[in-house]
Every structure is written in C-alpha cells, then in structure tokens.
Design an enzyme around this catalytic site. Structure first.
Site, PDB file in Angstrom:
ATOM      1  N   GLN A  98       0.929  -1.265  -0.144  1.00 56.55           N
ATOM      2  CA  GLN A  98      -0.086  -0.031  -0.066  1.00 56.55           C
ATOM      3  C   GLN A  98       0.892   1.071   0.028  1.00 56.55           C
ATOM      4  O   GLN A  98       1.636   1.234   0.894  1.00 56.55           O
ATOM      5  CB  GLN A  98      -0.853  -0.158   1.093  1.00 56.55           C
ATOM      6  CG  GLN A  98      -1.988   1.077   1.110  1.00 56.55           C
ATOM      7  CD  GLN A  98      -2.764   1.387   2.175  1.00 56.55           C
ATOM      8  OE1 GLN A  98      -2.162   1.348   3.462  1.00 56.55           O
ATOM      9  NE2 GLN A  98      -4.072   1.575   2.238  1.00 56.55           N
ATOM     10  N   TYR A 177      -5.800  11.232   3.859  1.00 53.86           N
ATOM     11  CA  TYR A 177      -4.267  11.404   3.587  1.00 53.86           C
ATOM     12  C   TYR A 177      -4.300  12.235   2.159  1.00 53.86           C
ATOM     13  O   TYR A 177      -5.328  12.894   1.806  1.00 53.86           O
ATOM     14  CB  TYR A 177      -3.600   9.876   3.373  1.00 53.86           C
ATOM     15  CG  TYR A 177      -3.483   9.358   4.801  1.00 53.86           C
ATOM     16  CD1 TYR A 177      -2.710  10.201   5.887  1.00 53.86           C
ATOM     17  CD2 TYR A 177      -4.182   8.438   5.155  1.00 53.86           C
ATOM     18  CE1 TYR A 177      -2.545   9.534   7.239  1.00 53.86           C
ATOM     19  CE2 TYR A 177      -4.019   7.806   6.651  1.00 53.86           C
ATOM     20  CZ  TYR A 177      -3.350   8.244   7.557  1.00 53.86           C
ATOM     21  OH  TYR A 177      -3.444   7.947   8.838  1.00 53.86           O
ATOM     22  N   ARG A 224      -7.432   2.084  -2.639  1.00 58.85           N
ATOM     23  CA  ARG A 224      -8.463   2.117  -1.335  1.00 58.85           C
ATOM     24  C   ARG A 224      -8.867   3.632  -1.410  1.00 58.85           C
ATOM     25  O   ARG A 224      -8.173   4.690  -1.342  1.00 58.85           O
ATOM     26  CB  ARG A 224      -7.755   1.914  -0.339  1.00 58.85           C
ATOM     27  CG  ARG A 224      -8.494   1.771   0.860  1.00 58.85           C
ATOM     28  CD  ARG A 224      -7.898   1.523   2.121  1.00 58.85           C
ATOM     29  NE  ARG A 224      -8.321   0.112   2.561  1.00 58.85           N
ATOM     30  CZ  ARG A 224      -8.569  -0.027   4.070  1.00 58.85           C
ATOM     31  NH1 ARG A 224      -8.123   1.096   5.032  1.00 58.85           N
ATOM     32  NH2 ARG A 224      -9.299  -1.155   4.432  1.00 58.85           N
ATOM     33  N   GLY A 316      -9.620  -6.124   9.007  1.00 58.94           N
ATOM     34  CA  GLY A 316      -8.330  -5.554   9.609  1.00 58.94           C
ATOM     35  C   GLY A 316      -7.960  -6.024  11.090  1.00 58.94           C
ATOM     36  O   GLY A 316      -7.099  -6.899  10.978  1.00 58.94           O
ATOM     37  N   ARG A 317      -8.581  -5.743  11.867  1.00 58.17           N
ATOM     38  CA  ARG A 317      -8.223  -5.871  13.578  1.00 58.17           C
ATOM     39  C   ARG A 317      -8.602  -7.400  13.568  1.00 58.17           C
ATOM     40  O   ARG A 317      -7.650  -8.031  14.404  1.00 58.17           O
ATOM     41  CB  ARG A 317      -9.124  -5.178  14.518  1.00 58.17           C
ATOM     42  CG  ARG A 317      -8.714  -3.633  14.323  1.00 58.17           C
ATOM     43  CD  ARG A 317      -9.865  -2.827  15.084  1.00 58.17           C
ATOM     44  NE  ARG A 317     -10.937  -2.716  14.171  1.00 58.17           N
ATOM     45  CZ  ARG A 317     -11.909  -2.171  14.322  1.00 58.17           C
ATOM     46  NH1 ARG A 317     -12.203  -1.341  15.380  1.00 58.17           N
ATOM     47  NH2 ARG A 317     -13.149  -1.940  13.325  1.00 58.17           N
TER      48      ARG A 317
HETATM   49  C1  LIG Z   1      -4.074  -0.692  13.653  1.00 55.06           C
HETATM   50  C2  LIG Z   1      -4.569  -0.093  12.698  1.00 55.06           C
HETATM   51  C3  LIG Z   1      -3.697   0.138  11.481  1.00 55.06           C
HETATM   52  C4  LIG Z   1      -4.270   0.689  10.245  1.00 55.06           C
HETATM   53  N1  LIG Z   1      -3.638   0.996   9.426  1.00 55.06           N
HETATM   54  C5  LIG Z   1      -4.021   1.242   8.086  1.00 55.06           C
HETATM   55  C6  LIG Z   1      -3.073   1.547   7.180  1.00 55.06           C
HETATM   56  O1  LIG Z   1      -1.873   1.674   6.918  1.00 55.06           O
HETATM   57  N2  LIG Z   1      -3.659   1.961   5.867  1.00 55.06           N
HETATM   58  C7  LIG Z   1      -5.190   1.680   5.697  1.00 55.06           C
HETATM   59  O2  LIG Z   1      -5.586   2.160   4.560  1.00 55.06           O
HETATM   60  N3  LIG Z   1      -5.886   1.663   6.684  1.00 55.06           N
HETATM   61  C8  LIG Z   1      -5.351   1.264   7.893  1.00 55.06           C
HETATM   62  N4  LIG Z   1      -6.355   1.023   8.843  1.00 55.06           N
HETATM   63  C9  LIG Z   1      -7.620   0.814   8.635  1.00 55.06           C
HETATM   64  C10 LIG Z   1      -7.894  -0.611   8.632  1.00 55.06           C
HETATM   65  O3  LIG Z   1      -7.515  -1.117   7.198  1.00 55.06           O
HETATM   66  C11 LIG Z   1      -9.637  -0.927   8.429  1.00 55.06           C
HETATM   67  O4  LIG Z   1     -10.028  -0.121   7.602  1.00 55.06           O
HETATM   68  C12 LIG Z   1     -10.129  -0.831   9.932  1.00 55.06           C
HETATM   69  O5  LIG Z   1      -9.445  -1.501  10.807  1.00 55.06           O
HETATM   70  C13 LIG Z   1     -11.615  -1.237   9.850  1.00 55.06           C
HETATM   71  O6  LIG Z   1     -11.613  -2.445   9.444  1.00 55.06           O
HETATM   72  P1  LIG Z   1     -11.810  -3.732  10.527  1.00 55.06           P
HETATM   73  O7  LIG Z   1     -13.134  -3.600  11.189  1.00 55.06           O
HETATM   74  O8  LIG Z   1     -11.915  -5.191   9.648  1.00 55.06           O
HETATM   75  O9  LIG Z   1     -10.839  -3.643  11.611  1.00 55.06           O
HETATM   76  C14 LIG Z   1      -5.571   0.519  10.095  1.00 55.06           C
HETATM   77  C15 LIG Z   1      -6.337   0.231  11.188  1.00 55.06           C
HETATM   78  C16 LIG Z   1      -5.856  -0.316  12.499  1.00 55.06           C
HETATM   79  C17 LIG Z   1      -6.731  -0.726  13.528  1.00 55.06           C
END
Ligand SMILES: Cc1cc2nc3c(=O)[nH]c(=O)nc-3n(C[C@H](O)[C@H](O)[C@H](O)COP(=O)(O)O)c2cc1C
Length: 363
Positions: A98, A177, A224, A316-317
């Site tokens: 990414q 961003y 994205r 994600g999480r």
């Molecule tokens: C610890 C953490 C780091 C993240 N880093 C990024 C990132 O580097 N790039 C991005 O587009 N989104 C980032 N996100 C957003 C996640 O990709 C995702 O959109 C968000 O956690 C919601 O999805 P989930 O409910 O499956 O966790 C981050 C989220 C978390 C919790």
C-alpha cells in the site's frame, strides 16, 4: 453466488479465497523506514489470506510521518522488504504494497520540513511523532510545478515495490491522507486545475493511478477509498457526486480491484451516519470490489457477497489478532480480540504472538 472460500481474480492476482487482510500500520520498521526481520514472520503467519494488503508504506520522506512505519524510496528499504515478500510467497501467499503519502497528517519533526497538502490547512489534533504527540501544523499547498516530482515519487515507489517482490501495489487514497485531501471539498480550496470541480479534484487521483498503472500494469494496481463520512478531519459535502465518478475513472483505467473502507453508524473504527456508497460504486466499477470495516463473522461477510455488491472482504483488526483467519471462519472457530495497546508498539508483543488455532490447542 460465490462463497468466501472460492478463489477470485483480483486483476492479475489469483487469490485462493475472498478473505483479504486489510492494510494495517504496525510501526515495526526502523527510524529510516527500513523493514525489520520480525515483519517477515508477521506477514508469513497471515499468508493464508486470499491477498495481504501491506501496511501503508511511504513513497517519500515528505509523505511518511508515522513513527517506525516502512518506506519504499531507498535501496535499503527495497532490500529489507525482499525477505518479507519471500516469506509470504514461501508460505503460499500473495502481498501487495500500500503506497502512502500522508499529506498534512504529519509533523515536521518526522519528515524534516513543512507538511504539504492541497491547500493551506491543518488537521485538528495531534500527530504521532518520535517525541510523543505534537500539534498538527498548517500545510503548504503543493504548487503545480511540483506534481511531476510527486508522480515520479509514486512511480519510483511502484518500481521499488515490484523489485522488492510485491505482487502489486495499492494506492492509498482513503482516510484523509494526501490524495483524499485533494478529493474532498472541506480540505481542497484550490482554484487551479486540481481544485473546484469534481473533474479537478479527482485529477491527482487520476494522474497517480495512470502513472502507477504505467509502471505496474493495471492488473497489479489497486486503490483504496473511504467514500462515506469524515476521516481525520477530511470530508465532502456531496460524496456520491465525487466518489462515483472517481470509481468510474478507475474502472476506465482497468485497475484490478477497488477497496472501500465504509464505516456504518455502529462502526468501531470510524462511525458515521453518511450512507455507504458501495451499491452505486459497484454499478460504476468493472473490476473486483473489496469491502471493509467491521466484518467480523463469516455470515456478515458472506451476506455482502450474496448481495452482489462485494466480490471479497478485507479484515483489519480481526486478521491482526487471528493469523489463520480463513481457517477460523471456515470452521466457525472462536476469534481472538485484538489488543489496541500493541497496535503501534515496537517489538514482538501483540505482533507475532497471536496464536494460530493449532498452536492454541497445542498450548
Ligand atoms: C492498527 C491499525 C492500523 C491501520 N493502518 C491502516 C493503514 O496502514 N492503511 C489503511 O488504509 N488503513 C489502515 N487501518 C484501517 C484498517 O485497514 C481498516 O479499515 C479498519 O481497521 C476497519 O476494518 P476492520 O473493522 O476489519 O478492522 C488501520 C487500522 C488499524 C486498527
């Protein structure tokens, strides 16, 4: 309708299932944004994802203000990414990088100069820095003669990603961003070709995507977006009129897949009453559509596939804390919750010590 466990072509990448790992910043690189060996272990543990989207990775020092996040602008960074992508491939997985320019969401103490953005604005709140949190500063608007250099930075990072063994790249145009600071009208007050009309506000996205496609090929390029609701202070007064044409121009470029982070009213990573735009974007975008945010069960994810809107789901999480997530979803096994305290900490705790099911049973 396809199952979550069916393969899918994400452009030129054949994913063995539709359970993707969402991009997650983890802060385990060094201060020169060079990946560290522990990152190979972390990503290899998660190689059963249909596709891993890497943590956001800086295209330049100007664009990377997150402490201990990795980059792709120096040879040392490229060399250090190689064992990471090789470990994922050896474990049978796929990984794309990414590509990140944070725009105004940085602090000068990290990037070594004034932050840049579409306009002279500042984010409310504080930036993460090596000296703790510090107030965001007012950004300097990029001038028109700087765009060729910015596009070169994206092109070089793409070349580096491929040289480092990534299967492709994802352009980070979400979450407030730099590219999002051009897209949305509460952050972009320009009166040149990059501000005002939707055509002008999507120009940078179009130019970056075209340039990346020229290097990686459309089938190895993805984007994205976060179309609904505010992200880190960035928002739009009429998201549908902006993001549907944005999806259309990406569709016309033939990119492999588009990923949407779309929180809902009960979201736990962003929360908004602004309706999701994925149904309208589905109609405008020909490639694979990947949906994200708060999909925590196989049933929810499968329902999004059954609706015909999503082709795959990124987690994600849940992936962060469950390295063998596809297997757990397939067998309806319990899920480990992620620990926010170690999301961005350094070292192995909360990073490579989340057990796989087999290890849990053995323990
Ligand atoms: C610890 C953490 C780091 C993240 N880093 C990024 C990132 O580097 N790039 C991005 O587009 N989104 C980032 N996100 C957003 C996640 O990709 C995702 O959109 C968000 O956690 C919601 O999805 P989930 O409910 O499956 O966790 C981050 C989220 C978390 C919790």
């Amino acid at each position: 309708m396809p199952s979550l466990f069916d393969p899918i072509d994400l452009g030129a990448i054949r994913a063995p299932n539709r359970i993707l790992m969402a991009p997650l910043t983890r802060g385990r690189a060094d201060r020169d944004a060079v990946p560290t060996p522990i990152m190979a272990e972390y990503y290899a543990q998660r190689a059963s994802a249909g596709l891993i989207i890497s943590e956001a990775t800086g295209i330049s020092r100007e664009g990377l203000g997150w402490p201990f996040a990795p980059g792709l602008w120096t040879d040392a960074q490229v060399q250090a990414w190689r064992p990471v992508t090789a470990a994922v491939h050896d474990a049978g997985g796929h990984i794309v990088a990414q590509l990140w320019h944070m725009g105004r969401q940085v602090h000068s103490s990290v990037i070594g100069g004034q932050p840049v953005s579409s306009s002279a604005t500042a984010t409310q709140g504080q930036a993460h820095t090596y000296e703790g949190k510090q107030d965001f500063e007012t950004a300097r608007p990029l001038t028109e003669d700087e765009f060729p250099r910015l596009l070169d930075d994206y092109a070089r990072a793409t070349e580096h990603a491929l040289a480092a063994g990534f299967d492709g790249v994802q352009i980070h145009a979400a979450n407030g961003y730099l590219i999002d600071q051009f897209l949305r009208d509460n952050a972009n007050f320009r009166d040149d070709r990059y501000g005002g009309s939707v055509e002008n506000r999507t120009r940078l996205l179009h130019e970056v995507a075209s340039r990346v496609v020229s290097v990686a090929g459309a089938g190895r390029t993805s984007v994205r977006l976060s179309p609904n609701g505010e992200s880190q202070g960035v928002d739009d007064s009429n998201p549908e009129s902006l993001f549907v044409p944005a999806a259309k121009l990406l569709s016309d470029l033939g990119i492999g897949f588009l990923e949407l982070r779309e929180p809902g009213p009960d979201g736990t990573f962003g929360r908004t009453d602004v309706p999701r735009l994925s149904p309208q974007i589905r109609a405008a975008f020909r490639g694979a559509l990947v949906l994200n945010s708060d999909y925590d069960t196989a049933a929810d994810a499968q329902a999004a596939l059954d609706s015909g809107v999503a082709d795959a789901i990124s987690f994600g999480r849940t992936f962060l804390a469950n390295p063998d997530l596809p297997e757990r979803l397939r067998t309806d096994a319990p899920l480990t919750p992620s620990n926010p305290r170690t999301w961005y900490s350094q070292g192995p705790e909360g990073y490579v010590d989340y057990p796989a099911l087999s290890e849990r049973e053995a323990a």
